[in-house]
Scaffold this active site. Sequence first.
Site, short mmCIF file in Angstrom:
data_model
loop_
_atom_site.label_atom_id
_atom_site.label_comp_id
_atom_site.label_asym_id
_atom_site.label_seq_id
_atom_site.Cartn_x
_atom_site.Cartn_y
_atom_site.Cartn_z
N SER A 1 2.59 4.83 1.00
CA SER A 1 3.18 5.35 2.23
C SER A 1 2.07 6.06 3.01
O SER A 1 1.25 6.78 2.42
CB SER A 1 4.31 6.33 1.88
OG SER A 1 4.89 6.80 3.06
N SER B 1 5.72 -1.88 -2.14
CA SER B 1 5.59 -2.89 -3.20
C SER B 1 4.63 -2.44 -4.29
O SER B 1 3.58 -3.06 -4.49
CB SER B 1 5.12 -4.23 -2.65
OG SER B 1 5.57 -4.44 -1.35
N GLY C 1 -0.97 2.77 6.32
CA GLY C 1 -1.18 2.06 7.60
C GLY C 1 -0.47 0.72 7.69
O GLY C 1 -0.75 -0.06 8.60
N GLY D 1 0.84 -1.20 0.00
CA GLY D 1 0.00 0.00 0.00
C GLY D 1 0.87 1.24 0.00
O GLY D 1 2.08 1.17 0.25
P1 ADP Z 1 2.79 3.16 6.35
O1 ADP Z 1 3.57 2.10 7.10
O2 ADP Z 1 1.84 2.56 5.34
O3 ADP Z 1 3.66 4.23 5.77
P2 ADP Z 1 1.96 4.06 8.99
O4 ADP Z 1 1.42 2.82 9.64
O5 ADP Z 1 3.36 4.46 9.34
O6 ADP Z 1 1.81 3.89 7.40
O7 ADP Z 1 1.00 5.31 9.27
C1 ADP Z 1 -0.39 5.22 9.04
C2 ADP Z 1 -1.15 6.23 9.88
O8 ADP Z 1 -2.55 6.06 9.59
C3 ADP Z 1 -0.97 5.99 11.39
O9 ADP Z 1 -0.88 7.24 12.03
C4 ADP Z 1 -2.28 5.28 11.77
O10 ADP Z 1 -2.68 5.53 13.10
C5 ADP Z 1 -3.28 5.90 10.79
N1 ADP Z 1 -4.46 5.06 10.52
C6 ADP Z 1 -5.73 5.49 10.51
N2 ADP Z 1 -6.59 4.48 10.28
C7 ADP Z 1 -5.85 3.37 10.13
C8 ADP Z 1 -6.18 1.99 9.89
N3 ADP Z 1 -7.44 1.56 9.72
N4 ADP Z 1 -5.16 1.11 9.80
C9 ADP Z 1 -3.88 1.53 9.94
N5 ADP Z 1 -3.49 2.82 10.18
C10 ADP Z 1 -4.48 3.73 10.27
#
Ligand code: ADP
Length: 180
Positions: free
Chosen positions: A13, A85, A16, A11
Site C-alpha cells: 500500500s 496481492s 504507487g 506492491g
Molecule cells: P498504492 O495504490 O500502491 O496504494 P498510490 O498510487 O495510491 O499507492 O500512492 C502512491 C504515492 O506515491 C502517490 O502519492 C505518488 O505520487 C507517490 N509516488 C512517488 N513516486 C512514485 C512513482 N515512481 N510511482 C508511483 N507513485 C509514486
Amino acid sequence: MEQGTTIWLTGLSASGKSTLAEKLTDFLNNNGDKVQLLDGDIVRDEIGGMFGYTRDERIKAANVYRVMAKLLNENGINVVVAAISPYEEIREANRNRIQNYIEVYVNCPIEECIRRDPKGLYNRALKGKEKHVAGIDEKFEIPKNSDIVVNTFDESVEESYFRIIEFLKNEDIGIIMKNI
Ligand code: ADP
C-alpha cells in the site's frame, strides 16, 4: 476473438500502484486500446466490503479480480489491475490462469510507504488500531517472477510510468499496443 492482456500491479500500500495504473489506463485509452482499470480498493468497496484482509480473504478478493480480468480479456478488453496481492500463491495463479499476463512489481521499501501513508493506514497499524496490514503484521512476499520491477522510491512517477510503457512496447503479448 483475440484475447486482451492483463497488466497486474503488485506492491505494498502506498507503493504507487493506483497512480501508475491510472496513467497506464489513460495511455492505453488514448492509444485506442480497449482497457478497463480494476483497482482493488474500489472493487472491494463496490462489492460491499465482502472480504477483509486475512490471508484467506485476500486470496478470495484476488480471485474476484482475476475472474473479472479473465472475462474482460476473453472479450478483447485489456485490463490493468492494481492490488497489493501480497502472496506468491495469488501471483502464480494469475500466471497460470490468465493467458496474456504481465506482472509489474511496484517496489518501494516499507519505510518510504510509511512516510507517504496517503490513507493513514500505516499510522493506524503502527498504533495497533488496524490489523492485517501488509508489510506490518501481514507478510508481503517479495515477487520473484515479475516481468518488470519499478523502484518508486528512487524514480519519479513519470520515470516508472515510461519504463512500463517501454517494456510493453517491446512485448508481443495479446492485443495490447498493437497500434503503436
Ligand atoms: P498504492 O495504490 O500502491 O496504494 P498510490 O498510487 O495510491 O499507492 O500512492 C502512491 C504515492 O506515491 C502517490 O502519492 C505518488 O505520487 C507517490 N509516488 C512517488 N513516486 C512514485 C512513482 N515512481 N510511482 C508511483 N507513485 C509514486
